[in-house]
Scaffold this motif. Structure first.
Motif, PDB file in Angstrom:
ATOM      1  N   SER A 152       0.049  -7.905   3.386  1.00  0.00           N
ATOM      2  CA  SER A 152      -0.217  -7.010   2.385  1.00  0.00           C
ATOM      3  C   SER A 152      -1.029  -5.858   2.633  1.00  0.00           C
ATOM      4  O   SER A 152      -0.851  -4.711   2.542  1.00  0.00           O
ATOM      5  CB  SER A 152      -1.082  -7.719   1.210  1.00  0.00           C
ATOM      6  OG  SER A 152      -2.073  -8.158   1.615  1.00  0.00           O
ATOM      7  N   ARG A 153      -1.966  -6.226   3.672  1.00  0.00           N
ATOM      8  CA  ARG A 153      -2.956  -5.393   4.251  1.00  0.00           C
ATOM      9  C   ARG A 153      -1.955  -4.203   5.040  1.00  0.00           C
ATOM     10  O   ARG A 153      -2.241  -2.857   4.873  1.00  0.00           O
ATOM     11  CB  ARG A 153      -4.003  -5.604   5.154  1.00  0.00           C
ATOM     12  CG  ARG A 153      -5.002  -4.878   5.495  1.00  0.00           C
ATOM     13  CD  ARG A 153      -5.743  -5.040   6.726  1.00  0.00           C
ATOM     14  NE  ARG A 153      -6.314  -6.360   6.809  1.00  0.00           N
ATOM     15  CZ  ARG A 153      -7.534  -6.467   6.803  1.00  0.00           C
ATOM     16  NH1 ARG A 153      -8.432  -5.559   7.091  1.00  0.00           N
ATOM     17  NH2 ARG A 153      -7.840  -7.744   6.921  1.00  0.00           N
TER      18      ARG A 153
ATOM     19  N   ILE B  50       0.193  -1.866   2.776  1.00  0.00           N
ATOM     20  CA  ILE B  50      -0.609  -0.718   2.312  1.00  0.00           C
ATOM     21  C   ILE B  50      -0.564   0.109   3.306  1.00  0.00           C
ATOM     22  O   ILE B  50      -0.457   1.539   3.127  1.00  0.00           O
ATOM     23  CB  ILE B  50      -2.016  -0.978   1.950  1.00  0.00           C
ATOM     24  CG1 ILE B  50      -1.831  -2.192   0.643  1.00  0.00           C
ATOM     25  CG2 ILE B  50      -2.884   0.118   1.655  1.00  0.00           C
ATOM     26  CD1 ILE B  50      -3.145  -2.894   0.218  1.00  0.00           C
TER      27      ILE B  50
ATOM     28  N   ARG C 226       1.870   0.923  -3.219  1.00  0.00           N
ATOM     29  CA  ARG C 226       0.418   0.662  -2.562  1.00  0.00           C
ATOM     30  C   ARG C 226      -0.459   0.146  -3.649  1.00  0.00           C
ATOM     31  O   ARG C 226      -1.448  -0.662  -3.327  1.00  0.00           O
ATOM     32  CB  ARG C 226       0.273   2.037  -2.284  1.00  0.00           C
ATOM     33  CG  ARG C 226      -1.245   1.942  -1.226  1.00  0.00           C
ATOM     34  CD  ARG C 226      -1.414   3.396  -0.355  1.00  0.00           C
ATOM     35  NE  ARG C 226      -1.782   4.312  -1.536  1.00  0.00           N
ATOM     36  CZ  ARG C 226      -2.918   4.863  -1.579  1.00  0.00           C
ATOM     37  NH1 ARG C 226      -4.119   4.606  -0.485  1.00  0.00           N
ATOM     38  NH2 ARG C 226      -3.457   5.694  -2.288  1.00  0.00           N
ATOM     39  N   LYS C 227      -0.226   0.693  -4.848  1.00  0.00           N
ATOM     40  CA  LYS C 227      -1.300   0.397  -5.734  1.00  0.00           C
ATOM     41  C   LYS C 227      -1.092  -1.061  -6.306  1.00  0.00           C
ATOM     42  O   LYS C 227      -2.049  -2.081  -6.636  1.00  0.00           O
ATOM     43  CB  LYS C 227      -1.133   1.076  -7.226  1.00  0.00           C
ATOM     44  CG  LYS C 227      -2.038   2.585  -6.637  1.00  0.00           C
ATOM     45  CD  LYS C 227      -2.093   3.082  -8.127  1.00  0.00           C
ATOM     46  CE  LYS C 227      -2.676   4.468  -7.903  1.00  0.00           C
ATOM     47  NZ  LYS C 227      -2.031   5.587  -8.852  1.00  0.00           N
TER      48      LYS C 227
ATOM     49  N   TRP D  34      -0.169  -3.720  -4.382  1.00  0.00           N
ATOM     50  CA  TRP D  34      -0.763  -4.582  -3.363  1.00  0.00           C
ATOM     51  C   TRP D  34      -2.149  -4.402  -3.376  1.00  0.00           C
ATOM     52  O   TRP D  34      -3.032  -5.380  -3.007  1.00  0.00           O
ATOM     53  CB  TRP D  34      -0.292  -4.006  -1.869  1.00  0.00           C
ATOM     54  CG  TRP D  34       1.339  -4.620  -1.768  1.00  0.00           C
ATOM     55  CD1 TRP D  34       2.181  -3.674  -1.434  1.00  0.00           C
ATOM     56  CD2 TRP D  34       1.655  -5.895  -1.874  1.00  0.00           C
ATOM     57  NE1 TRP D  34       3.479  -4.713  -1.473  1.00  0.00           N
ATOM     58  CE2 TRP D  34       3.142  -5.921  -1.755  1.00  0.00           C
ATOM     59  CE3 TRP D  34       1.083  -7.064  -2.055  1.00  0.00           C
ATOM     60  CZ2 TRP D  34       3.981  -6.866  -1.933  1.00  0.00           C
ATOM     61  CZ3 TRP D  34       2.154  -8.309  -2.391  1.00  0.00           C
ATOM     62  CH2 TRP D  34       3.353  -8.135  -2.041  1.00  0.00           C
ATOM     63  N   GLN D  35      -2.798  -3.446  -3.748  1.00  0.00           N
ATOM     64  CA  GLN D  35      -4.262  -3.210  -3.839  1.00  0.00           C
ATOM     65  C   GLN D  35      -4.707  -4.140  -4.876  1.00  0.00           C
ATOM     66  O   GLN D  35      -5.774  -4.831  -4.763  1.00  0.00           O
ATOM     67  CB  GLN D  35      -4.708  -1.722  -3.852  1.00  0.00           C
ATOM     68  CG  GLN D  35      -4.701  -0.922  -2.677  1.00  0.00           C
ATOM     69  CD  GLN D  35      -4.831   0.823  -2.752  1.00  0.00           C
ATOM     70  OE1 GLN D  35      -4.567   1.247  -3.862  1.00  0.00           O
ATOM     71  NE2 GLN D  35      -5.433   1.122  -1.446  1.00  0.00           N
TER      72      GLN D  35
ATOM     73  N   ARG E 144      -4.206  -7.904  -4.136  1.00  0.00           N
ATOM     74  CA  ARG E 144      -5.328  -8.327  -2.994  1.00  0.00           C
ATOM     75  C   ARG E 144      -6.487  -8.572  -3.613  1.00  0.00           C
ATOM     76  O   ARG E 144      -7.252  -9.579  -3.477  1.00  0.00           O
ATOM     77  CB  ARG E 144      -5.594  -7.167  -2.182  1.00  0.00           C
ATOM     78  CG  ARG E 144      -4.265  -7.385  -0.925  1.00  0.00           C
ATOM     79  CD  ARG E 144      -4.313  -6.325   0.079  1.00  0.00           C
ATOM     80  NE  ARG E 144      -5.506  -6.545   0.760  1.00  0.00           N
ATOM     81  CZ  ARG E 144      -5.623  -7.179   1.942  1.00  0.00           C
ATOM     82  NH1 ARG E 144      -4.673  -7.899   2.307  1.00  0.00           N
ATOM     83  NH2 ARG E 144      -6.764  -7.022   2.767  1.00  0.00           N
ATOM     84  N   THR E 145      -6.821  -7.656  -4.529  1.00  0.00           N
ATOM     85  CA  THR E 145      -8.339  -7.813  -5.013  1.00  0.00           C
ATOM     86  C   THR E 145      -8.450  -8.967  -6.036  1.00  0.00           C
ATOM     87  O   THR E 145      -9.420 -10.106  -6.018  1.00  0.00           O
ATOM     88  CB  THR E 145      -8.681  -6.645  -5.851  1.00  0.00           C
ATOM     89  OG1 THR E 145      -8.374  -5.298  -5.142  1.00  0.00           O
ATOM     90  CG2 THR E 145     -10.017  -6.568  -6.451  1.00  0.00           C
TER      91      THR E 145
END
Ligand SMILES: [Zn+2]
Length: 324
Positions: A202-203, A206, A237-238, A240-241, A244-245
């Motif tokens: 996922s990183r 992004i 992108r959002k 995955w961000q 992840r959080t």
């Protein structure tokens, strides 16, 4: 020219034809031979003056390369990493998935307390496979591989292949056509439908989105879904961000990946997001598991058995979301 398969669900992938003077390059083929033939027929008039000399496969998922043999190209190009994975995940595996769906159906007929769950899973698998015909596919593997970047000349047009994996899979690439300001993103971009992450990162996904944004294209052709622009790349992108959080929070509380996924998909903070309206929300099960695997330090690719288990869990979550 792009060939789009609505609605961008399982196996409903896109391809694109880049034509120069006297020759063309095809970005990806489709999941089965009849669909690939239909796509090539539609491109037919263009191919008379500019036949396809090269196929580029954006990654190793079958819905982007099982049709390779129908093209008859001189060269098939992928990243080194994708080519390795294509050897392991060939069309032969589809028979296995078909058998599993029949086994699920058989179990659902047994007098078991949870037989309804098996029926739901069988229906999900059948729905995924029904539109496709996996017979007679002979794997046509890449003839040329690369790592990093590869510049091609397609009848006088510059085409850049840029490796961005491991993102969606271990060996993703994107195709940049600078003269038309187009990026063919493969499955780094799902548009209007939830992305799926098996054993990529996922990183890095992004970062792959950021690399597309840096190229400043006007048009981005996704691997699944309608033609898009950078807004759609930003949205992925959002996604995955965000994921992840929130996944880290559940991990710290000691919840399992499936508990975390079920929790997140119903949470207010998720439902407020634009991506809560995308198709295929149940794929979050697969995505949360992928992030957990990284947190656990697992690097090997996800086994076929685990993939089937995750798909079964996704089927049950899809049913739960409908029932809610
Ligand atoms: Zn795909």
């Amino acid at each position: 020219m792009a060939w789009l398969t609505p609605n961008g669900g399982w196996g409903e992938s896109n391809t694109a034809l880049i034509s120069g003077q006297g020759c063309s390059l095809l970005v990806d083929t489709l999941w089965d031979l009849p669909r690939t033939t239909a796509m090539l027929t539609a491109f037919g008039p263009k191919l008379e003056s500019a036949p396809i000399r090269r196929v580029v496969n954006t990654h190793a998922d079958g819905d982007h390369w099982f049709g390779n043999e129908m093209v008859g190209a001189d060269e098939i190009i992928s990243t080194k990493s994708a080519a390795r994975s294509m050897k392991q995940h060939g069309p032969g595996q589809m028979k296995y998935v078909d058998t599993v769906s029949m086994v699920f159906r058989a179990i659902s007929r047994l007098p078991l307390p949870n037989r309804a769950d098996w029926r739901v899973a069988a229906e999900y698998f059948e729905g995924m496979l029904r539109p496709f015909d996996f017979t007679n596919i002979k794997p046509a593997l890449p003839t040329d591989t690369f790592s990093g970047r590869l510049r091609l000349d397609v009848g006088g047009r510059e085409v850049m292949l840029i490796e961005v994996g491991p993102a969606h899979t271990s060996g993703d690439l994107i195709v940049h056509l600078p003269d038309a300001r187009i990026v063919f993103a493969g499955d780094v971009l799902f548009h209007g439908t939830t992305p799926v992450l098996w054993d990529g990162s996922s990183r890095n996904w992004i970062k792959a989105c950021e690399r597309i944004i840096d190229l400043k294209p006007e048009t981005v052709v996704p691997g699944h879904g309608a033609i898009a622009d950078l807004e759609a790349v930003e949205a992925i992108r959002k996604y995955w961000q965000f994921l992840r959080t929130v996944v880290h929070r559940h991990w710290e509380k000691g919840r399992s990946a499936s508990q975390a996924a079920a929790h997140i998909v119903r949470s207010d903070e998720f439902l407020r997001q634009p991506f809560a309206k995308w198709d295929g929300q149940e794929r979050i099960v697969i995505n949360v598991y992928a992030i957990y695997r990284r947190l656990m330090g697992r690097k090997r690719s996800v086994s076929v058995f685990r993939r089937l288990r995750l798909l079964r869990e996704a089927a049950l979550l899809a049913q739960d979301i409908v029932d809610d």
